[in-house]
Motif scaffolding. Structure first.
Motif, mmCIF file in Angstrom:
data_model
loop_
_atom_site.group_PDB
_atom_site.id
_atom_site.type_symbol
_atom_site.label_atom_id
_atom_site.label_comp_id
_atom_site.label_asym_id
_atom_site.label_seq_id
_atom_site.Cartn_x
_atom_site.Cartn_y
_atom_site.Cartn_z
ATOM 1 N N UNK A 1 32.801 26.912 16.288
ATOM 2 C CA UNK A 1 32.411 27.101 14.845
ATOM 3 C C UNK A 1 33.917 26.367 14.143
ATOM 4 N N UNK A 2 35.321 27.780 13.714
ATOM 5 C CA UNK A 2 35.813 28.019 13.514
ATOM 6 C C UNK A 2 37.044 26.990 14.511
ATOM 7 N N UNK B 1 19.370 31.425 3.354
ATOM 8 C CA UNK B 1 19.139 30.634 4.542
ATOM 9 C C UNK B 1 19.540 29.132 4.357
ATOM 10 N N UNK B 2 20.711 28.696 3.794
ATOM 11 C CA UNK B 2 21.700 27.709 4.222
ATOM 12 C C UNK B 2 22.207 28.227 5.612
ATOM 13 N N UNK B 3 22.245 28.239 6.542
ATOM 14 C CA UNK B 3 21.834 28.609 7.875
ATOM 15 C C UNK B 3 20.933 27.669 8.342
ATOM 16 N N UNK B 4 19.955 28.660 8.473
ATOM 17 C CA UNK B 4 18.273 27.990 8.882
ATOM 18 C C UNK B 4 18.015 26.791 8.692
ATOM 19 N N UNK C 1 31.484 27.607 8.660
ATOM 20 C CA UNK C 1 32.102 28.861 8.839
ATOM 21 C C UNK C 1 32.177 30.244 7.937
ATOM 22 N N UNK C 2 32.239 29.580 6.896
ATOM 23 C CA UNK C 2 31.435 31.163 5.827
ATOM 24 C C UNK C 2 30.488 31.695 6.476
ATOM 25 N N UNK C 3 29.870 31.342 6.649
ATOM 26 C CA UNK C 3 28.000 31.831 6.676
ATOM 27 C C UNK C 3 28.193 32.558 8.711
ATOM 28 N N UNK C 4 29.376 32.171 9.449
ATOM 29 C CA UNK C 4 29.440 32.167 10.854
ATOM 30 C C UNK C 4 30.977 32.462 11.027
ATOM 31 N N UNK C 5 31.720 33.626 10.203
ATOM 32 C CA UNK C 5 33.317 33.471 11.085
ATOM 33 C C UNK C 5 33.349 34.102 12.479
ATOM 34 N N UNK D 1 32.606 15.963 5.765
ATOM 35 C CA UNK D 1 31.764 16.781 7.421
ATOM 36 C C UNK D 1 32.570 18.005 6.661
ATOM 37 N N UNK D 2 34.055 18.099 6.695
ATOM 38 C CA UNK D 2 35.011 19.077 6.671
ATOM 39 C C UNK D 2 34.799 19.930 5.603
ATOM 40 N N UNK D 3 34.071 19.975 4.178
ATOM 41 C CA UNK D 3 33.501 20.441 3.578
ATOM 42 C C UNK D 3 31.776 21.787 4.244
ATOM 43 N N UNK D 4 30.661 20.452 4.658
ATOM 44 C CA UNK D 4 30.120 21.276 5.874
ATOM 45 C C UNK D 4 30.597 22.376 6.551
ATOM 46 N N UNK D 5 31.807 22.088 7.430
ATOM 47 C CA UNK D 5 31.976 22.812 8.348
ATOM 48 C C UNK D 5 32.422 23.910 7.887
ATOM 49 N N UNK D 6 33.290 23.343 6.865
ATOM 50 C CA UNK D 6 33.494 25.051 5.903
ATOM 51 C C UNK D 6 32.568 25.694 5.798
ATOM 52 N N UNK D 7 31.524 25.066 5.381
ATOM 53 C CA UNK D 7 30.374 26.509 4.379
ATOM 54 C C UNK D 7 30.340 27.473 6.121
#
Lengths: 417, 132
Positions: free
Chosen positions: A221-222, A99-102, A212-216, A204-210
């Motif tokens: 996103x990448x 649900x993090x994506x939501x 990206x892991x949800x939507x590889x 911002x990098x940390x959040x985007x990395x997370x």
């Protein structure tokens, strides 16, 4: 409290997921946040003495849900029947979807004002405290607290803020924009007082990395993650001994962070294999070309020009045109570049970037008087102290040393806002 | 006690040359001085806020009667020399200390490293009466 660091890390990683589950289910951001706080507190004290449970996420969801139900029951008596249903529900199916994506989608809802979306994202997804966010944006804590609570209220008034489906692409692009703005804020503002925990670019990098892991599989996103990594890699070389800005072309490339560049290029290559589309991926490709050049003179400007043309084709944007003018000058000469800047004179009339770029192009052409006039104009128009200092110094050096071949390079910061 | 130290575009006491005509190393030294002063004040716990303001040509004047759309113009402004350029807000123990800081700021180096003697206005910030 003397917590083992791994409990803290675990809780920080799980908090947005649990919050996501609760907000998604109950729709009330404020109550959900309180409930999650309670659950985290309980976990922090309990897990250290008894060790973490077998399913920490499930544990947190269950406890938070119970608190939530308690709160709802106490506060809204007429919702008692619904509450009973909430309590009976077992949080097993929640584990199937992150649900993090939501939570990203909710916090970056396109109908929210950008400042609110940024604050809420840092708080709910990033787990930063209001105090830390306030410090990052140099505003009083009470101001930031108000901004966040206003934003949550806006969310509560929305119909189906979680609605997805066809709208998802638009929602995702709003999320990416918010993350990019957070990154840019950290990248450009060099004011002394920063975040206590981490600075905004890192966050911002940390959040985007997370994300990206949800939507590889999502290449935008990448692309955004690659763009951030490739840009951030230059951070150490971006400022000189006096804190002044050093343009890309004059940076000591041995000070670029090779680990970040390698990761950025790897992401970029993987995403590009599906085709070169989307503004972030294209921007990342440009950053990749800069990173690839061992010396300024190795820069593949022809390819960069091509990429800016592609970005422009996605949607007209005067800032992109300005960047294309720089690339044009590097490929076809300063006159061609200057001619292109004329076409955006009107939309960029109040931006200092236009005279800054024109100053560089005039300097490149050897027209010292015109370059000085443009630098001076840019210096009075910028609202950034380091940029003003840079422009003043650039003009002063030009006046003292005259035009030199070595300084005939240009850097216009890319921007796709 | 809080004080606002106000900087305008007024000509400095000992320097006639505008900053954009200084030598690069003098500009660099001036920038360094300002940064160091800010750091010193912050380290002493005296700095509340310090901001430079964008130049006059970025400024607007707004007036409204509360009902119709406000009137926004880019003037009239005071003469450039009276125009607010930036400020420090400091929280200090005494008025003397505020003056001392202003004097230090005023002596920022200019061409040839000589202090320029900027005119700095010192204004106490009004506060609510102390609670009983």
């Amino acid at each position: 409290m003397n917590r083992a660091p791994n409990t803290e890390d675990l809780l920080r990683a799980l908090a947005p997921q649990v919050l996501g589950v609760l907000v998604r289910r109950f729709g009330d951001f404020d109550l959900a946040e309180d409930a999650v706080q309670d659950a985290l507190l309980a976990a922090a004290t309990q897990w250290d003495t008894e060790g973490p449970p077998a399913n920490p996420r499930g544990w947190l969801i269950q406890v938070a849900q119970r608190r939530m139900a308690d709160a709802v029951r106490a506060e809204v008596a007429r919702r008692r029947r619904e509450t009973a249903v909430f309590v009976r529900e077992v949080p097993v199916e929640a584990a199937h979807r992150d649900d993090t994506l939501d939570l990203y989608f909710l916090c970056c809802h396109p109908d929210l004002p950008p400042t609110g979306a940024i604050a809420l994202t840092l708080r709910a997804v990033g787990g930063l405290r209001t105090e830390e966010i306030a410090a990052a944006f140099l505003v009083p804590e009470s101001t930031m607290a108000q901004r966040i609570s206003r934003t949550k209220k806006r969310l509560a008034e929305m119909n189906e803020p979680f609605a997805d489906g066809a709208a998802d692409t638009a929602r995702l692009s709003a999320v990416l924009r918010v993350l990019y703005v957070i990154f840019t804020e950290g990248h450009t503002s060099s004011s002394g007082a920063g975040l206590r925990r981490a600075d905004l670019s890192t966050e911002a990098i940390r959040l985007t990395r997370a994300l990206q892991a949800l939507l590889p599989e999502n290449t935008e996103v990448s692309g955004l993650l690659a763009l951030m990594l490739l840009t951030d890699a230059r951070r150490g070389a971006r400022t000189g001994p006096h804190g002044e800005l050093v343009p890309l072309t004059e940076q000591d490339r041995s000070r670029w962070d090779r680990t970040q560049i390698t990761e950025g290029l790897r992401l970029l290559t993987a995403a590009m294999s599906a085709g070169l589309t989307g503004p972030y991926l294209l921007q990342a490709a440009i950053a990749g070309l800069h990173a690839d050049a061992a010396r300024v003179s190795d820069t593949d400007w022809a390819r960069i020009l091509q990429l800016y043309t592609m970005i422009e084709r996605l949607g007209p944007n005067p800032m992109v045109t300005l960047n294309r003018a720089v690339a044009t000058a590097m490929v076809h000469g300063s006159a061609a570049g200057l001619a292109l800047t004329d076409t955006v004179a009107e939309p960029l009339a109040r931006s200092h970037r236009l005279p800054a770029v024109r100053g560089h192009l005039h300097e490149m052409a050897g027209d010292q008087a015109a370059a000085l006039a443009e630098y001076r104009r840019a210096a009075t128009q910028t609202a950034s102290t380091p940029e003003r200092d840079y422009l003043l110094l650039r003009a002063a050096r030009l006046r003292t040393n005259g035009v030199t071949g070595a300084s005939s390079e240009v850097d216009a910061r890319t921007s796709i806002e | 006690m809080k004080y606002m130290l106000v900087k305008t575009y007024a000509k400095a006491a000992y320097c006639d040359t505008p900053v954009h005509e200084w030598a690069p190393e003098d500009i660099a030294a001036h920038i360094d001085f300002q940064r160091t002063l800010g750091e010193q004040l912050a380290a002493a716990g005296e700095l509340v806020d310090a901001q430079g303001l964008a130049g006059p040509d970025q400024a607007l004047i707004v007036s409204g009667d509360g009902r119709s759309a406000p009137v926004v113009t880019d003037g009239p402004f005071p003469e450039t020399k009276e125009f607010l350029a930036g400020y420090w807000i400091v929280d200090v123990d005494s008025a003397e200390r505020a003056v001392e800081i202003a004097a230090q700021a005023s002596a920022a180096p200019g061409p040839g490293g000589k202090p320029i003697g900027e005119h700095i206005e010192v204004r106490p910030i009004m506060s609510a009466p102390a609670a009983e």
